[in-house]
Write a protein that holds these residues in place. Structure first.
Motif, short mmCIF file in Angstrom:
data_model
loop_
_atom_site.label_atom_id
_atom_site.label_comp_id
_atom_site.label_asym_id
_atom_site.label_seq_id
_atom_site.Cartn_x
_atom_site.Cartn_y
_atom_site.Cartn_z
N THR A 177 30.16 46.58 35.15
CA THR A 177 30.18 45.02 35.22
C THR A 177 31.09 44.47 36.52
O THR A 177 30.56 43.70 37.30
CB THR A 177 30.47 44.35 34.07
N LYS A 178 32.26 45.29 36.82
CA LYS A 178 33.04 44.68 38.07
C LYS A 178 32.70 45.91 39.19
O LYS A 178 32.82 45.59 40.41
CB LYS A 178 34.32 44.98 37.58
N LEU A 179 32.62 47.15 38.81
CA LEU A 179 32.54 48.22 39.98
C LEU A 179 31.19 48.31 40.32
O LEU A 179 30.37 49.37 40.08
CB LEU A 179 33.08 49.43 39.54
N SER A 180 30.63 47.46 41.19
CA SER A 180 29.18 47.61 41.82
C SER A 180 29.53 46.82 43.05
O SER A 180 30.11 45.94 43.40
CB SER A 180 28.32 46.90 40.94
N GLY A 181 28.50 47.49 44.22
CA GLY A 181 28.66 46.80 45.47
C GLY A 181 28.32 45.20 45.44
O GLY A 181 28.94 44.60 46.11
N THR A 182 27.41 44.98 44.63
CA THR A 182 26.91 43.65 44.56
C THR A 182 28.18 42.70 44.15
O THR A 182 28.28 41.68 44.54
CB THR A 182 25.89 43.44 43.53
N GLU A 183 28.96 43.19 43.08
CA GLU A 183 29.87 42.36 42.60
C GLU A 183 31.11 42.24 43.88
O GLU A 183 31.45 41.25 43.97
CB GLU A 183 30.58 42.81 41.50
N VAL A 184 31.30 43.30 44.42
CA VAL A 184 32.24 43.08 45.51
C VAL A 184 31.93 42.31 46.45
O VAL A 184 32.60 41.49 47.15
CB VAL A 184 32.74 44.76 45.95
N ARG A 185 30.68 42.37 46.93
CA ARG A 185 30.31 41.51 47.97
C ARG A 185 30.02 40.19 47.71
O ARG A 185 30.67 38.96 48.45
CB ARG A 185 28.90 42.05 48.67
N LYS A 186 29.85 39.85 46.23
CA LYS A 186 29.85 38.54 45.88
C LYS A 186 31.25 37.92 45.90
O LYS A 186 31.58 36.58 46.32
CB LYS A 186 29.38 38.41 44.41
N ARG A 187 32.21 38.67 45.56
CA ARG A 187 33.45 38.11 45.57
C ARG A 187 34.11 38.04 47.05
O ARG A 187 34.93 37.16 47.29
CB ARG A 187 34.46 39.35 44.79
N MET A 188 33.63 38.85 48.03
CA MET A 188 34.05 38.65 49.42
C MET A 188 33.48 37.37 49.83
O MET A 188 34.22 36.59 50.44
CB MET A 188 33.47 39.69 50.23
N ILE A 189 32.08 37.03 49.58
CA ILE A 189 31.86 35.76 50.04
C ILE A 189 32.44 34.71 49.55
O ILE A 189 32.69 33.33 49.92
CB ILE A 189 30.33 35.83 49.82
N ASN A 190 32.96 34.72 48.19
CA ASN A 190 33.41 33.56 47.39
C ASN A 190 34.93 33.73 47.11
O ASN A 190 35.49 32.91 46.44
CB ASN A 190 32.75 33.53 45.82
N ASP A 191 35.67 34.20 48.01
CA ASP A 191 36.94 34.12 48.05
C ASP A 191 37.73 34.50 46.89
O ASP A 191 38.57 33.96 46.37
CB ASP A 191 37.56 32.82 48.57
N GLU A 192 37.06 35.54 46.16
CA GLU A 192 37.43 35.89 44.88
C GLU A 192 38.25 37.45 45.10
O GLU A 192 37.90 38.04 46.12
CB GLU A 192 36.41 36.05 43.86
N ASP A 193 38.98 37.95 43.86
CA ASP A 193 39.62 39.18 44.15
C ASP A 193 38.58 40.10 44.20
O ASP A 193 38.05 40.92 43.28
CB ASP A 193 40.57 39.31 43.09
N TRP A 194 38.32 40.78 45.47
CA TRP A 194 37.51 42.09 45.57
C TRP A 194 38.32 43.18 45.78
O TRP A 194 38.02 44.24 45.71
CB TRP A 194 36.79 41.68 46.80
N LYS A 195 39.79 43.19 46.25
CA LYS A 195 40.71 44.14 46.79
C LYS A 195 41.13 45.00 45.47
O LYS A 195 41.02 46.16 46.03
CB LYS A 195 41.83 43.51 47.55
#
Ligand code: NAD
Length: 178
Positions: free
Chosen positions: A128-146
């Protein structure tokens, strides 16, 4: 000495901790691993923001950070082709030989099974968290992707202004009013 080799392919946009877990698990089963950078021709879009070259560096640094010796893997960019039916031949032409394929992607599984490869479906790690889609969504929305990617990948994305790039690409075109 005969070495067993496994094959993993992924767009890796960007490399995240799920990819690393699969790579580590695979290295428990084979001597060497071929890491295909899939859709190598794609970059500068919301779904595929990073170039093949950027993804190669991210992957190499992430593997080094995880103490995986460079003698254990080959990183090979793989451009997509329009004919799925001959994709396995295309991959075989570009890579050292391998016997086992590790993939959770049904199309990849199907194409290699039909060519009589040993196909293994790795377990999913926190999908649910470890997917490229989730990482990119968080990058765009200023959420924790790091926290979802290795530290070395964070450093490279910072260095290439990756967040600025993906945010810019995600903007809607604003038409001027006359
Ligand atoms: P991806 O980066 O989404 O995933 C790569 C691998 O990691 C997959 O096997 C996936 O199951 C695994 N993975 C991802 N997150 C995981 C997690 N949290 N836990 C465990 N495993 C995890 O890439 P993808 O979309 O599967 O890549 C397939 C590539 O093959 C694409 O680039 C596609 O274009 C290419 N391809 C091309 C053709 C063609 O050119 N005709 C045909 C088939 C596939």
């Amino acid at each position: 000495m005969i070495r067993s080799r496994g094959f993993i392919v992924g767009r890796m946009q960007p490399i995240h901790n799920g990819h690393l877990e699969v790579i580590k698990k695979t290295l428990e089963e084979v001597d060497e691993i071929i890491l295909g950078i899939g859709s190598a021709q794609l970059s500068h879009s919301i779904t595929d923001p990073f170039t093949s070259g950027e993804r190669i560096i991210m992957l190499r640094e992430a593997l080094s950070e995880n103490n995986i010796d460079s003698s254990k893997y080959y990183i090979i960019p793989l451009v997509d082709i329009l004919m799925n039916a001959v994709w396995v031949s295309h991959v075989k032409m570009l890579t050292p030989s391998f016997e086992k394929v590790f993939s959770g992607n049904p199309l990849v599984q199907r194409l290699f099974k039909e060519e009589n490869f040993d196909v293994i479906i790795p377990p999913l790690f926190n999908r649910t968290k470890l997917s490229g889609t989730e990482v990119r969504k968080r990058m765009i929305n200023d959420e924790d992707w790091k926290s979802l990617v290795p530290n070395s990948v964070v450093e490279i994305i910072d260095k290439i202004d990756g967040i600025e790039r993906i945010k810019h690409l995600s903007q809607k075109e604003i038409s001027e009013k006359y």
